[in-house]
Motif scaffolding. Structure first.
Motif, PDB file in Angstrom:
ATOM      1  N   GLY A  56       0.808  -1.212   0.000  1.00 23.85           N
ATOM      2  CA  GLY A  56       0.000   0.000   0.000  1.00 23.85           C
ATOM      3  C   GLY A  56       0.836   1.254   0.000  1.00 23.85           C
ATOM      4  N   VAL A  57       1.862   1.306   0.850  1.00 25.03           N
ATOM      5  CA  VAL A  57       2.723   2.496   0.912  1.00 25.03           C
ATOM      6  C   VAL A  57       3.457   2.697  -0.404  1.00 25.03           C
ATOM      7  CG1 VAL A  57       4.749   3.502   2.018  1.00 25.03           C
ATOM      8  CG2 VAL A  57       2.973   2.437   3.409  1.00 25.03           C
ATOM      9  N   LYS A  58       3.994   1.607  -0.956  1.00 22.83           N
ATOM     10  CA  LYS A  58       4.783   1.724  -2.175  1.00 22.83           C
ATOM     11  C   LYS A  58       3.964   2.271  -3.336  1.00 22.83           C
ATOM     12  CE  LYS A  58       7.813  -0.778  -5.290  1.00 22.83           C
ATOM     13  NZ  LYS A  58       8.482  -2.052  -5.619  1.00 22.83           N
ATOM     14  N   HIS A  59       2.698   1.877  -3.412  1.00 24.90           N
ATOM     15  CA  HIS A  59       1.852   2.286  -4.538  1.00 24.90           C
ATOM     16  C   HIS A  59       0.831   3.353  -4.132  1.00 24.90           C
ATOM     17  CE1 HIS A  59       3.589  -0.901  -6.958  1.00 24.90           C
ATOM     18  NE2 HIS A  59       3.324  -1.756  -5.999  1.00 24.90           N
ATOM     19  N   ASN A  60       1.134   4.075  -3.044  1.00 16.72           N
ATOM     20  CA  ASN A  60       0.265   5.172  -2.606  1.00 16.72           C
ATOM     21  C   ASN A  60      -1.177   4.718  -2.370  1.00 16.72           C
ATOM     22  OD1 ASN A  60       2.330   7.118  -2.650  1.00 16.72           O
ATOM     23  ND2 ASN A  60       2.016   7.495  -4.825  1.00 16.72           N
ATOM     24  N   PHE A  61      -1.338   3.456  -1.986  1.00 13.11           N
ATOM     25  CA  PHE A  61      -2.659   2.896  -1.662  1.00 13.11           C
ATOM     26  C   PHE A  61      -3.645   3.075  -2.822  1.00 13.11           C
ATOM     27  CE2 PHE A  61      -0.598   4.117   2.311  1.00 13.11           C
ATOM     28  CZ  PHE A  61      -0.659   2.917   3.019  1.00 13.11           C
ATOM     29  N   LYS A  62      -3.139   2.961  -4.051  1.00 10.99           N
ATOM     30  CA  LYS A  62      -3.988   3.144  -5.229  1.00 10.99           C
ATOM     31  C   LYS A  62      -4.439   1.831  -5.849  1.00 10.99           C
ATOM     32  CE  LYS A  62      -2.258   7.698  -6.606  1.00 10.99           C
ATOM     33  NZ  LYS A  62      -1.596   8.483  -7.662  1.00 10.99           N
ATOM     34  N   ASN A  63      -4.135   0.703  -5.217  1.00 12.59           N
ATOM     35  CA  ASN A  63      -4.592  -0.578  -5.738  1.00 12.59           C
ATOM     36  C   ASN A  63      -5.323  -1.333  -4.640  1.00 12.59           C
ATOM     37  OD1 ASN A  63      -2.588  -2.414  -4.256  1.00 12.59           O
ATOM     38  ND2 ASN A  63      -1.236  -0.960  -5.284  1.00 12.59           N
ATOM     39  N   ASN A  64      -5.969  -2.423  -5.039  1.00 15.71           N
ATOM     40  CA  ASN A  64      -6.769  -3.181  -4.078  1.00 15.71           C
ATOM     41  C   ASN A  64      -6.001  -4.307  -3.402  1.00 15.71           C
ATOM     42  OD1 ASN A  64      -9.048  -1.653  -4.680  1.00 15.71           O
ATOM     43  ND2 ASN A  64      -9.677  -3.005  -6.339  1.00 15.71           N
ATOM     44  N   SER A  65      -4.811  -4.642  -3.890  1.00 12.22           N
ATOM     45  CA  SER A  65      -4.100  -5.800  -3.356  1.00 12.22           C
ATOM     46  C   SER A  65      -3.747  -5.625  -1.887  1.00 12.22           C
ATOM     47  CB  SER A  65      -2.836  -6.065  -4.179  1.00 12.22           C
ATOM     48  OG  SER A  65      -1.983  -4.937  -4.173  1.00 12.22           O
ATOM     49  N   TRP A  66      -3.381  -4.399  -1.466  1.00 12.84           N
ATOM     50  CA  TRP A  66      -3.010  -4.188  -0.066  1.00 12.84           C
ATOM     51  C   TRP A  66      -4.221  -4.367   0.856  1.00 12.84           C
ATOM     52  CZ3 TRP A  66      -4.967  -0.394   3.172  1.00 12.84           C
ATOM     53  CH2 TRP A  66      -5.741   0.612   2.571  1.00 12.84           C
ATOM     54  N   VAL A  67      -5.400  -3.957   0.378  1.00 12.10           N
ATOM     55  CA  VAL A  67      -6.619  -4.117   1.173  1.00 12.10           C
ATOM     56  C   VAL A  67      -6.920  -5.593   1.395  1.00 12.10           C
ATOM     57  CG1 VAL A  67      -9.093  -3.643   1.278  1.00 12.10           C
ATOM     58  CG2 VAL A  67      -7.551  -1.949   0.289  1.00 12.10           C
ATOM     59  N   ILE A  68      -6.788  -6.377   0.324  1.00 12.39           N
ATOM     60  CA  ILE A  68      -7.085  -7.805   0.410  1.00 12.39           C
ATOM     61  C   ILE A  68      -6.122  -8.493   1.367  1.00 12.39           C
ATOM     62  CG2 ILE A  68      -7.173  -9.950  -0.916  1.00 12.39           C
ATOM     63  CD1 ILE A  68      -7.982  -8.212  -3.345  1.00 12.39           C
ATOM     64  N   LEU A  69      -4.827  -8.190   1.247  1.00 11.26           N
ATOM     65  CA  LEU A  69      -3.832  -8.837   2.096  1.00 11.26           C
ATOM     66  C   LEU A  69      -4.037  -8.490   3.569  1.00 11.26           C
ATOM     67  CD1 LEU A  69      -0.646  -8.355  -0.105  1.00 11.26           C
ATOM     68  CD2 LEU A  69      -1.814 -10.500   0.381  1.00 11.26           C
ATOM     69  N   ILE A  70      -4.253  -7.208   3.848  1.00  9.08           N
ATOM     70  CA  ILE A  70      -4.447  -6.802   5.245  1.00  9.08           C
ATOM     71  C   ILE A  70      -5.751  -7.364   5.797  1.00  9.08           C
ATOM     72  CG2 ILE A  70      -4.893  -4.807   6.736  1.00  9.08           C
ATOM     73  CD1 ILE A  70      -2.879  -3.233   5.155  1.00  9.08           C
ATOM     74  N   ALA A  71      -6.800  -7.406   4.989  1.00 14.02           N
ATOM     75  CA  ALA A  71      -8.085  -7.939   5.457  1.00 14.02           C
ATOM     76  C   ALA A  71      -7.972  -9.428   5.789  1.00 14.02           C
ATOM     77  CB  ALA A  71      -9.159  -7.718   4.401  1.00 14.02           C
ATOM     78  N   ILE A  72      -7.328 -10.191   4.889  1.00 11.93           N
ATOM     79  CA  ILE A  72      -7.179 -11.627   5.146  1.00 11.93           C
ATOM     80  C   ILE A  72      -6.292 -11.858   6.363  1.00 11.93           C
ATOM     81  CG2 ILE A  72      -6.247 -13.786   4.220  1.00 11.93           C
ATOM     82  CD1 ILE A  72      -7.074 -12.835   1.448  1.00 11.93           C
ATOM     83  N   GLY A  73      -5.174 -11.132   6.435  1.00 13.89           N
ATOM     84  CA  GLY A  73      -4.284 -11.276   7.574  1.00 13.89           C
ATOM     85  C   GLY A  73      -4.969 -10.913   8.877  1.00 13.89           C
ATOM     86  N   SER A  74      -5.734  -9.830   8.882  1.00 14.07           N
ATOM     87  CA  SER A  74      -6.425  -9.394  10.100  1.00 14.07           C
ATOM     88  C   SER A  74      -7.482 -10.401  10.531  1.00 14.07           C
ATOM     89  CB  SER A  74      -7.071  -8.024   9.878  1.00 14.07           C
ATOM     90  OG  SER A  74      -6.099  -7.049   9.546  1.00 14.07           O
ATOM     91  N   PHE A  75      -8.169 -10.996   9.554  1.00 11.22           N
ATOM     92  CA  PHE A  75      -9.205 -11.987   9.872  1.00 11.22           C
ATOM     93  C   PHE A  75      -8.603 -13.171  10.623  1.00 11.22           C
ATOM     94  CE2 PHE A  75     -11.572 -15.827   8.942  1.00 11.22           C
ATOM     95  CZ  PHE A  75     -12.884 -15.454   9.155  1.00 11.22           C
ATOM     96  N   PHE A  76      -7.540 -13.751  10.049  1.00 10.17           N
ATOM     97  CA  PHE A  76      -6.943 -14.926  10.680  1.00 10.17           C
ATOM     98  C   PHE A  76      -6.171 -14.555  11.949  1.00 10.17           C
ATOM     99  CE2 PHE A  76      -7.581 -16.660   6.390  1.00 10.17           C
ATOM    100  CZ  PHE A  76      -8.191 -17.860   6.717  1.00 10.17           C
ATOM    101  N   LEU A  77      -5.665 -13.330  12.000  1.00 10.04           N
ATOM    102  CA  LEU A  77      -4.987 -12.897  13.224  1.00 10.04           C
ATOM    103  C   LEU A  77      -5.987 -12.776  14.377  1.00 10.04           C
ATOM    104  CD1 LEU A  77      -2.307 -11.997  14.466  1.00 10.04           C
ATOM    105  CD2 LEU A  77      -2.903  -9.644  13.844  1.00 10.04           C
ATOM    106  N   LEU A  78      -7.156 -12.207  14.091  1.00 14.14           N
ATOM    107  CA  LEU A  78      -8.191 -12.094  15.118  1.00 14.14           C
ATOM    108  C   LEU A  78      -8.633 -13.478  15.583  1.00 14.14           C
ATOM    109  CD1 LEU A  78     -10.112 -10.282  16.740  1.00 14.14           C
ATOM    110  CD2 LEU A  78     -11.701 -10.367  14.800  1.00 14.14           C
ATOM    111  N   ASN A  79      -8.682 -14.418  14.627  1.00 12.31           N
ATOM    112  CA  ASN A  79      -9.080 -15.781  14.971  1.00 12.31           C
ATOM    113  C   ASN A  79      -8.057 -16.448  15.898  1.00 12.31           C
ATOM    114  OD1 ASN A  79     -11.074 -17.820  14.642  1.00 12.31           O
ATOM    115  ND2 ASN A  79      -9.684 -18.949  13.292  1.00 12.31           N
TER     116      ASN A  79
END
Length: 260
Positions: A56-79
């Motif tokens: 996200g930082v590298k691409h100025n948060f202009k793509n969706n890949s960082w959202v997907i990675l953080i969302a998946i990571g956060s889901f399993f981390l919370l679990n």
């Protein structure tokens, strides 16, 4: 003198990568010295979150890949942090809903302010989110594109595209837990073309004519970029037919192969 956007992205990406590595190293050092840290801090979901943050930082948060990675990571981390929640059965429904929301909210560009000549005048930086390009949908069947600029997204899916443009100028390929194949055997280029990739736990295969040169400028972590083309004789490379690979690959690979 004003820095261009590409330099800022490069500088910001390397700074955040350095900060992440230093932080992880310090935590591991303190742990070795006897300091106590929660166990979830050393699990694989944290790796996804850190990669998403870096992307996200590298691409100025202009793509969706960082959202997907953080969302998946956060889901399993919370679990892992609260195992009594038993979130596993909700993963796929929430993922599908989230993907649908991203498609609905994805901005559309009218194409009124950016032209092909504007982009060609600055090959080092192309704001791919603003380019009026064709957006590919996930499918295992080969579809054809005559567009000069192509945008392909593969999230938990496979994409197969044959490029027919005789004046191909570039592409933006995103692959998150997916695969993309692009066949340039029937395409042509008249000037160096930039293909920007964003890969996380996925793979990309490019089928490139033997007389095209491929210049690799991709960075990443636990990745591989390999030109697997085989020639009986040394190919006669045309200096005007150059593919420049830019972007990031994490836990994935990119292969360049001969036309079939």
């Amino acid at each position: 003198m004003k820095k261009n956007n590409n330099f800022r992205n490069f500088e910001g990406g390397h700074i955040i990568a350095g900060v992440i590595l230093v932080t992880v190293g310090c935590i591991l050092l303190l742990r070795a010295l006897g300091f106590s840290f929660p166990g979830w801090l050393f699990t694989w979901p944290m790796i996804l979150i850190l990669i998403g943050l870096y992307t996200g930082v590298k691409h100025n948060f202009k793509n969706n890949s960082w959202v997907i990675l953080i969302a998946i990571g956060s889901f399993f981390l919370l679990n892992k942090i609260v195992p009594d929640l038993r979130l596993d059965p909700f993963f796929w429904p929430l993922l599908i809903i989230g993907a649908g929301v991203l498609f609905i909210l994805r901005p559309r560009f009218s194409g009124s302010n950016i032209t092909g000549s504007d982009i060609k005048s600055d090959k080092d930086y192309i704001n791919w989110q603003d380019v009026n390009s064709s957006t590919a949908t996930a499918t295992d069947q080969p579809l054809y594109s005559g567009s000069n600029f192509i945008k392909v997204s593969s999230v938990f899916s496979g994409v197969n595209r044959k490029v027919l443009s005789k004046n191909f100028e570039g592409a933006h390929i995103t692959s998150v837990f997916g695969g993309v194949e692009m066949d340039f055997s029937q395409a042509d280029i008249t000037a160096p073309a930039v293909i920007k990739v964003e890969v996380a736990f996925g793979g990309i295969k490019l089928i490139v004519p033997p007389h095209w040169a491929v210049q690799n400028e991709i960075d990443g972590m636990f990745h591989g970029v390999e030109d697997k083309r085989r020639f009986n004789v040394a190919p006669d490379i045309n200096p005007t037919k150059v593919i420049i690979l830019k972007g990031s690959v994490f836990f994935g690979g990119l292969d360049i192969k001969n036309p079939r």
